[in-house]
Design an enzyme around this catalytic site. Structure first.
Site, short mmCIF file in Angstrom:
data_model
loop_
_atom_site.label_atom_id
_atom_site.label_comp_id
_atom_site.label_asym_id
_atom_site.label_seq_id
_atom_site.Cartn_x
_atom_site.Cartn_y
_atom_site.Cartn_z
N THR A 170 44.93 44.78 39.02
CA THR A 170 44.85 43.45 38.40
C THR A 170 45.05 43.63 36.91
O THR A 170 44.60 44.63 36.34
CB THR A 170 43.46 42.83 38.66
OG1 THR A 170 43.35 42.55 40.05
CG2 THR A 170 43.24 41.55 37.86
N ARG A 198 43.69 34.18 51.02
CA ARG A 198 42.50 34.65 50.28
C ARG A 198 42.69 34.46 48.77
O ARG A 198 43.74 34.79 48.22
CB ARG A 198 42.26 36.12 50.59
CG ARG A 198 41.07 36.73 49.81
CD ARG A 198 41.54 37.46 48.57
NE ARG A 198 40.46 38.24 47.96
CZ ARG A 198 40.57 38.90 46.81
NH1 ARG A 198 41.71 38.87 46.14
NH2 ARG A 198 39.55 39.57 46.31
N ILE A 199 41.68 33.93 48.13
CA ILE A 199 41.66 33.77 46.68
C ILE A 199 40.56 34.66 46.11
O ILE A 199 39.46 34.72 46.66
CB ILE A 199 41.43 32.29 46.29
CG1 ILE A 199 42.64 31.45 46.76
CG2 ILE A 199 41.20 32.13 44.80
CD1 ILE A 199 42.47 29.95 46.55
N ASP A 201 38.71 36.40 42.29
CA ASP A 201 38.02 35.87 41.12
C ASP A 201 38.96 35.53 39.97
O ASP A 201 38.62 34.74 39.09
CB ASP A 201 37.01 36.89 40.61
CG ASP A 201 37.71 38.18 40.16
OD1 ASP A 201 38.36 38.82 41.01
OD2 ASP A 201 37.63 38.52 38.97
N THR A 221 38.01 42.36 36.30
CA THR A 221 38.81 43.02 37.35
C THR A 221 37.85 43.82 38.21
O THR A 221 36.80 44.26 37.75
CB THR A 221 39.88 43.94 36.72
OG1 THR A 221 40.37 44.84 37.72
CG2 THR A 221 39.31 44.78 35.58
N GLY A 222 38.23 44.00 39.48
CA GLY A 222 37.37 44.76 40.39
C GLY A 222 37.26 44.05 41.71
O GLY A 222 38.21 43.39 42.15
N HIS A 223 36.11 44.18 42.37
CA HIS A 223 35.95 43.56 43.68
C HIS A 223 35.79 42.04 43.53
O HIS A 223 34.73 41.54 43.18
CB HIS A 223 34.75 44.16 44.42
CG HIS A 223 34.68 43.70 45.85
ND1 HIS A 223 33.76 42.81 46.31
CD2 HIS A 223 35.49 43.99 46.90
CE1 HIS A 223 33.98 42.57 47.60
NE2 HIS A 223 35.01 43.28 47.99
N GLY A 224 36.89 41.33 43.81
CA GLY A 224 36.96 39.90 43.52
C GLY A 224 35.89 39.07 44.18
O GLY A 224 35.34 38.15 43.56
#
Lengths: 317, 317
Positions: A170, A198-199, A201, A221-224
Site C-alpha cells: 500500500t 472487500r474494502i 482502511d 498501512t498494514g492489516h486493513g
C-alpha cells in the site's frame, strides 16, 4: 514550517531482495512530491504526485502492480484529503486505471459526493477522461504468483498457513507547506486473495487516511481490517489534538496498542500541525522516505534513517 | 448500568404529516430492541433487531422504503459494531435485501473482512441464505415521487433548487447492557438522486457508526458527505475519551461545530461508557426513541421528550 513530503510504500514482510527497489521507489516519490510542492505550492498536488509515482511503480501494491482478489482481478481503494478545508475524495473497487488517487481527487472536485465505488466510480473516470486500460493491464507476474502462493498455502499444513498472506505495498503520502497546510493520500490494491468487493482502511477517512490543519495529516498501512475497526488514524489525531502528543508519540502509542490488542501490525506516516513528522510501524518493515530542504531521508528497517544530500531533483534532470 | 436501547429514524426536514408514523416507527423499534436485549442479553442482537424493525418500515430510508439513486435504483449502506471487542461489519451498495444491517453482521461473523461492497456483498448474502427479492421490490411510491421531485427541482428556478434534496430517514440504534457493553448500528438508502456507487457516512467506522466499551456507541444521520469528512463519530468519542465530555455534551459540541463550519446539518444518538445518553441534532427534526426500564421516551422536535409508561412489550402481545 519546513515544507516536507513524506511517503510510505507499505508496512509488512518486505523481503531482503525487494528492499533496493522499494527504497528507490519511495525516494523517487518523495522527490517528485517535493518538486511539485515547490512548483505549484499545493500540498494536495504534492501528495497526489507522490502517490502517482508509486502507483506507476510495479514494486508497490497500488495502481500497476496491485495484488489480485480471489477471482484474480484488481480492485483498488484510494483516498485523498486536504487539511485546509477538509475537502476529500475516496474511491473503492476501482479497476483498469493506473492512478486511483487521481480518480479520488476528481470525485472530490467534480461531484457533490465524497466517496464513490464500483461501476459508478468508473463512470466518473470515463466522464473525466481517464485512460481506461484493457482488463488485466494492471496485473503483474508477481501478483499472479502471489495469488497462486496464497491459494496453495490454504491447502498447506497449519504451520505454513498464512505465511504469504498479507500484501505489503500500500502506498501513501503526507505533506506540509510553509504555511502549515497539510494533505494526505493513500492508494492500495488491498490484500492478495481478498474476497471480491472487500474494502480496506485506505479509503476510510479516519481509518487509513485523514488530514486537518488543526491536528495533522496521516496515511496508514498494514492489516486493513484491524486498522479500520481500531480507527487508527482518528485515534492518532485525537492524541495529537487532545493529548498534546507529537505525531511520533501518537503513532507509537496507537500502533503499539493496536498490535497488543489485536495481534495484527500496521505502519503510519504523519505530519502534525506543528510540522513534526511521525514514522512508525509494528510490522517487520515499512519503506518510507521524505524530502525536506535538500535532504532525502529514507529507510525500511526499524530505526533506519539514511540520508541523501544534493539538490532536489528538478524538471530538468 | 441501566440497560437501554436508543434508536433514531433520521435527521432532516420531517414534514408535519410524516411525524405520527415516524414516532410510531421509532417507538416500536426501541421496544423491539429492548425486548431482544432482555431475552438474549446481547447489545449486538438488540441494535440489529431495532434496525431491522426500521428497515422493514416504509416510513424510513433504509431497507424497504429506501430512496432511489439517479438511475432509479436502491443502493444501501449499513454498519454494525460491537463495543466489547471492536468487531464490526460494514456493507455498501447492497441491493434487493430488506435487512442490510443483518448482511453487515454476517460479513462481520462469516468472513475475515470487515467491509464488503457491491456484487461481492450480494454474493455473501446469497451464500448466507438471505432472501433475495426481485429487483424493485424495495421501491415505494414515495421514493419514486421523491426522485421525480428532485429531478424536477434541478430544472426549477434557483430559489426552488434543492428544496427536496436530502432524504431524512437513515436509521440507527445504540444499546448498553447492565455490564456496560455497548453496540451501534446504522442503515440507510442514502440520498435521493445520488450518483450510482455513492457511499455515505453510515458504513464508515468513525464516520457515521462506532462502538467501543471504553468510550461509547454512536450512530449519526444527516448530510453524509459532511459527516464523513468531519469524521463526526470519531471526533465525538474523542471528546468523551479525552475531554471527559458526556455523550450529550460531546454530541452538542461536534454537531454545532460541524454545522457552523460546513453549513450542513446532522444528528447523533449515543450512549457513553458511563451509560449516559446523547440525543442531539442541528437539522430541523430527528425522530428518536429509547426504552429504559418500563419507560419509552421519544421525540421529533428539538427539546421534545414524550414518555410512555407501561410494561415493555413482550412476545405475547
Amino acid at each position: 514550517y519546513e515544507p516536507t513530503v513524506l511517503v510510505h510504500g507499505g508496512a509488512g514482510d518486505v523481503s531482503d531482495a525487494a528492499i533496493p527497489n522499494k527504497k528507490l521507489g519511495v525516494k523517487l516519490a518523495a522527490r517528485k512530491g517535493f518538486e511539485i510542492l515547490r512548483y505549484t505550492g499545493s500540498v494536495l498536488d504534492a501528495v497526489e504526485a507522490a502517490v502517482n509515482s508509486l502507483e506507476a511503480d510495479p514494486n508497490f501494491n497500488a495502481g500497476y502492480g496491485s495484488v489480485l482478489n480471489w477471482d484474480g482481478e484488481v480492485e483498488m481503494d484510494a483516498a485523498i484529503m486536504n487539511g485546509a478545508d477538509l475537502s476529500a475524495g475516496c474511491v473503492s473497487l476501482a479497476r483498469d486505471i493506473i492512478n486511483p488517487i487521481s480518480l479520488a481527487r476528481r470525485i472530490m472536485e467534480s461531484t457533490k459526493h465524497r466517496y464513490i465505488a464500483g461501476p459508478g466510480a468508473m463512470r466518473i473516470a470515463e466522464q473525466e477522461g481517464f485512460n481506461l486500460l484493457p482488463p488485466g493491464a494492471l496485473i503483474t507476474e508477481a501478483a499472479i504468483k502471489a495469488l497462486q502462493d496464497y491459494k496453495n498455502s490454504l491447502n498447506a499444513t497449519q504451520t505454513q498457513k498464512g505465511v504469504v498472506y498479507g500484501s505489503p505495498g500500500t502506498v501513501g503520502a503526507v505533506a506540509i507547506d510553509a504555511c502549515g497546510n497539510v494533505a494526505a493520500a493513500t492508494s492500495t490494491g488491498g490484500l492478495t486473495g481478498k474476497l471480491p468487493g472487500r474494502i480496506g482502511d485506505s479509503p476510510i477517512l479516519g481509518g487509513g487516511t485523514y488530514a486537518d490543519n488543526e491536528s495533522g495529516a496521516v496515511s496508514a498501512t498494514g492489516h486493513g481490517e484491524t486498522i479500520m475497526r481500531y480507527n487508527v488514524v482518528a485515534r492518532m489525531l485525537a492524541l495529537v489534538e487532545h493529548g498534546n502528543y507529537t505525531a511520533q508519540e501518537a503513532a507509537v502509542q496507537v500502533l503499539e496498542q493496536m498490535t497488543q490488542r489485536f495481534n495484527e501490525t500496521a505502519g503510519i506516516i504523519a505530519v502534525d500541525y506543528r510540522g513534526q513528522l511521525g514514522i512508525y510501524f509494528t510490522s517487520n518493515r515499512m519503506s518510507w522516505a521524505y524530502q525536506r530542504g535538500n535532504q532525502v531521508h529514507f529507510g525500511v528497517d526499524a530505526g533506519e534513517d539514511e540520508i541523501e544530500f544534493g539538490e532536489p531533483r528538478t524538471t530538468d534532470n
